[in-house]
Design an enzyme around this catalytic site. Structure first.
Site, PDB file in Angstrom:
ATOM      1  N   SER A 121      34.042 -17.205  65.298  1.00  0.00           N
ATOM      2  CA  SER A 121      33.132 -18.087  66.027  1.00  0.00           C
ATOM      3  C   SER A 121      33.540 -19.521  65.855  1.00  0.00           C
ATOM      4  O   SER A 121      32.976 -20.405  66.496  1.00  0.00           O
ATOM      5  CB  SER A 121      31.714 -17.985  65.487  1.00  0.00           C
ATOM      6  N   HIS A 142      34.990 -13.529  71.669  1.00  0.00           N
ATOM      7  CA  HIS A 142      33.838 -13.644  70.766  1.00  0.00           C
ATOM      8  C   HIS A 142      32.623 -12.887  71.309  1.00  0.00           C
ATOM      9  O   HIS A 142      32.031 -13.273  72.312  1.00  0.00           O
ATOM     10  CB  HIS A 142      33.506 -15.131  70.559  1.00  0.00           C
ATOM     11  N   GLU A 154      32.390 -14.617  74.815  1.00  0.00           N
ATOM     12  CA  GLU A 154      33.088 -15.895  75.035  1.00  0.00           C
ATOM     13  C   GLU A 154      34.595 -15.647  74.955  1.00  0.00           C
ATOM     14  O   GLU A 154      35.062 -14.979  74.027  1.00  0.00           O
ATOM     15  CB  GLU A 154      32.689 -16.919  73.970  1.00  0.00           C
ATOM     16  N   ASN A 193      27.550 -21.033  69.719  1.00  0.00           N
ATOM     17  CA  ASN A 193      27.226 -21.455  68.355  1.00  0.00           C
ATOM     18  C   ASN A 193      27.064 -22.965  68.235  1.00  0.00           C
ATOM     19  O   ASN A 193      26.365 -23.440  67.337  1.00  0.00           O
ATOM     20  CB  ASN A 193      28.274 -20.936  67.368  1.00  0.00           C
TER      21      ASN A 193
HETATM   22  N1  CAA Z   1      23.506   0.717  72.802  1.00  0.00           N
HETATM   23  C1  CAA Z   1      22.844   0.380  73.914  1.00  0.00           C
HETATM   24  N2  CAA Z   1      21.604  -0.115  73.920  1.00  0.00           N
HETATM   25  C2  CAA Z   1      21.008  -0.266  72.723  1.00  0.00           C
HETATM   26  C3  CAA Z   1      21.629   0.081  71.514  1.00  0.00           C
HETATM   27  C4  CAA Z   1      22.952   0.594  71.567  1.00  0.00           C
HETATM   28  N3  CAA Z   1      23.635   0.946  70.492  1.00  0.00           N
HETATM   29  N4  CAA Z   1      20.784  -0.192  70.491  1.00  0.00           N
HETATM   30  C5  CAA Z   1      19.675  -0.695  71.065  1.00  0.00           C
HETATM   31  N5  CAA Z   1      19.797  -0.733  72.410  1.00  0.00           N
HETATM   32  C6  CAA Z   1      18.863  -1.221  73.410  1.00  0.00           C
HETATM   33  C7  CAA Z   1      17.501  -0.576  73.249  1.00  0.00           C
HETATM   34  O1  CAA Z   1      17.470   0.662  73.921  1.00  0.00           O
HETATM   35  C8  CAA Z   1      16.592  -1.604  73.910  1.00  0.00           C
HETATM   36  O2  CAA Z   1      16.665  -1.504  75.314  1.00  0.00           O
HETATM   37  P1  CAA Z   1      15.316  -1.441  76.208  1.00  0.00           P
HETATM   38  O3  CAA Z   1      14.576  -2.709  75.888  1.00  0.00           O
HETATM   39  O4  CAA Z   1      15.843  -1.371  77.621  1.00  0.00           O
HETATM   40  O5  CAA Z   1      14.622  -0.204  75.738  1.00  0.00           O
HETATM   41  C9  CAA Z   1      17.266  -2.928  73.543  1.00  0.00           C
HETATM   42  O6  CAA Z   1      18.614  -2.602  73.222  1.00  0.00           O
HETATM   43  C10 CAA Z   1      16.625  -3.589  72.345  1.00  0.00           C
HETATM   44  O7  CAA Z   1      16.662  -2.687  71.230  1.00  0.00           O
HETATM   45  P2  CAA Z   1      15.443  -2.431  70.253  1.00  0.00           P
HETATM   46  O8  CAA Z   1      14.207  -2.108  71.010  1.00  0.00           O
HETATM   47  O9  CAA Z   1      15.903  -1.463  69.223  1.00  0.00           O
HETATM   48  O10 CAA Z   1      15.231  -3.787  69.525  1.00  0.00           O
HETATM   49  P3  CAA Z   1      14.335  -5.012  69.939  1.00  0.00           P
HETATM   50  O11 CAA Z   1      13.624  -4.848  71.225  1.00  0.00           O
HETATM   51  O12 CAA Z   1      13.562  -5.310  68.716  1.00  0.00           O
HETATM   52  O13 CAA Z   1      15.467  -6.130  70.174  1.00  0.00           O
HETATM   53  C11 CAA Z   1      17.348  -7.460  69.653  1.00  0.00           C
HETATM   54  C12 CAA Z   1      16.407  -6.390  69.161  1.00  0.00           C
HETATM   55  C13 CAA Z   1      18.225  -6.913  70.777  1.00  0.00           C
HETATM   56  C14 CAA Z   1      18.221  -7.826  68.454  1.00  0.00           C
HETATM   57  C15 CAA Z   1      16.522  -8.683  70.197  1.00  0.00           C
HETATM   58  O14 CAA Z   1      15.572  -9.058  69.241  1.00  0.00           O
HETATM   59  C16 CAA Z   1      17.387  -9.855  70.527  1.00  0.00           C
HETATM   60  O15 CAA Z   1      17.954  -9.953  71.620  1.00  0.00           O
HETATM   61  N6  CAA Z   1      17.516 -10.821  69.558  1.00  0.00           N
HETATM   62  C17 CAA Z   1      18.371 -11.958  69.688  1.00  0.00           C
HETATM   63  C18 CAA Z   1      19.774 -11.589  69.254  1.00  0.00           C
HETATM   64  C19 CAA Z   1      20.726 -12.739  69.350  1.00  0.00           C
HETATM   65  O16 CAA Z   1      20.392 -13.884  69.570  1.00  0.00           O
HETATM   66  N7  CAA Z   1      22.023 -12.429  69.143  1.00  0.00           N
HETATM   67  C20 CAA Z   1      23.070 -13.412  69.131  1.00  0.00           C
HETATM   68  C21 CAA Z   1      23.335 -13.819  67.720  1.00  0.00           C
HETATM   69  S1  CAA Z   1      24.606 -15.052  67.637  1.00  0.00           S
HETATM   70  C22 CAA Z   1      26.026 -14.195  67.449  1.00  0.00           C
HETATM   71  O17 CAA Z   1      26.058 -13.003  67.345  1.00  0.00           O
HETATM   72  C23 CAA Z   1      27.266 -14.995  67.446  1.00  0.00           C
HETATM   73  C24 CAA Z   1      27.722 -15.534  66.186  1.00  0.00           C
HETATM   74  O18 CAA Z   1      28.898 -15.869  66.096  1.00  0.00           O
HETATM   75  C25 CAA Z   1      26.832 -15.784  65.070  1.00  0.00           C
END
Ligand code: CAA
Length: 286
Positions: A121, A142, A154, A193
């Site tokens: 990142s 990324h 990205e 980020n």
């Molecule tokens: N394959 C496909 N779909 C999946 C899956 C998998 N392995 N695991 C879960 N899902 C789907 C679920 O079926 C669900 O879909 P629906 O809503 O259509 O039913 C969806 O993904 C969400 O899953 P959950 O219900 O289990 O979880 P949730 O609703 O509590 O959401 C979350 C969890 C997706 C993490 C959500 O809270 C979210 O989007 N959070 C923000 C995450 C974020 O900001 N990520 C970026 C971080 S920064 C980064 O990564 C970069 C870096 O360099 C630091």
């Protein structure tokens, strides 16, 4: 331009496992390399757990889960990557570790047009290219956590990445994996980020200064701004060690105080409180 027909992943942590799952679900054979047989087993369990969750939610058929798992081979031998079309390094966010891997993997790749990418990142892609002996075929790809769910990737070409590498990777990400790509320049933090990390670090500073409880800070952003999760829960999901490393690289590059990891984050990492992956961060996990 030939499609990517085999993917290697280096590192089976949160991101490496997620990228392996996404690639295998796109029908591409994957070789995942970890540092030990035990770590490779953990990566396998992580991917299986994620697929079972997807199955429970009706996102994938049970038979497909088996196929996806069967397409991924797990190993602790880096040499198994020799025949890959694309290798994505997803080791810890540590410049020395990544430089060492690029130095070793670059000469190992037997196909002339094989691409070596990093899921970093914040570490300069140009430096990774320079030590690999194949700078034209090195770039940043990324992904976001959780990789199977997040649509964005990205793409970060460096000053030395060839146009062919860039367009082959863009086709892989968009047409083969079905993700949405955005392109960013080779500057620590890229697009997402650069915006996200100062926000997360500000939430930690706010908590550290006693403005509000962790729950109230998170409720503030979920209920007040419609974010899917609050900043401290998101820190726990990403991993506090990863956030500290990204913030430190961004601070090194820009000397912007908002990127500088606050003392509480340092102390939590030193104490091994890394978030979800260590079962305790700003919140406890089972
Ligand atoms: N394959 C496909 N779909 C999946 C899956 C998998 N392995 N695991 C879960 N899902 C789907 C679920 O079926 C669900 O879909 P629906 O809503 O259509 O039913 C969806 O993904 C969400 O899953 P959950 O219900 O289990 O979880 P949730 O609703 O509590 O959401 C979350 C969890 C997706 C993490 C959500 O809270 C979210 O989007 N959070 C923000 C995450 C974020 O900001 N990520 C970026 C971080 S920064 C980064 O990564 C970069 C870096 O360099 C630091």
């Amino acid at each position: 331009m030939s499609p990517i027909e085999s993917v290697g992943i280096v590192g089976g942590g949160l991101m490496g496992s997620g990228i392996a799952e996404v690639s295998s679900r796109a029908g591409i054979p994957v070789t995942l390399v970890e540092i030990s047989a035990e770590a490779a087993d953990q990566a396998q369990s992580r991917i299986e757990g994620s697929l079972r969750r997807a199955e429970k939610r009706g996102k994938i058929e049970a038979a497909e889960v088996e196929d996806v798992l069967a397409r991924i081979s797990f190993t602790d031998a880096l040499e198994q990557l020799a025949q890959c079309d694309l290798v994505v390094e997803a080791a810890s966010e540590n410049e020395q570790v990544k430089l060492d891997l690029f130095r070793r993997i670059g000469p190992m790749l037997e196909k002339e047009d094989a691409i070596l990418a990093s899921n970093t990142s914040s570490i300069p892609i140009v430096k990774l290219g320079a030590v690999s002996g194949r700078a034209g075929r090195v770039m940043g790809i990324h992904f976001f956590n959780p990789a199977p769910v997040m649509k964005l990737v990205e793409l970060i070409p460096s000053l030395t990445t060839s146009p062919e590498t860039k367009s082959r990777v863009a086709t892989f990400v968009e047409d083969q994996l079905g993700k949405q790509a955005i392109e960013a320049t080779d500057r620590a933090g890229f697009v997402v980020n650069s915006l996200l990390v100062p926000y997360l670090l500000s939430a930690i500073r706010m908590y550290e200064a006693g403005y509000a409880s962790a729950e109230d800070i998170d409720h503030g952003m979920v209920l007040g701004c419609g974010h899917p999760m609050g900043p401290l829960a998101l820190c726990d999901l990403i991993g506090l060690d990863t956030i500290r490393a990204i913030g430190a690289s961004m601070y090194d590059e820009f000397k912007e105080p908002l990127y500088s990891p606050p003392p509480l984050l340092d102390r939590m990492v030193e104490a091994g409180l890394l978030g979800k992956k260590s079962a305790q961060g700003f919140y406890p996990y089972k």
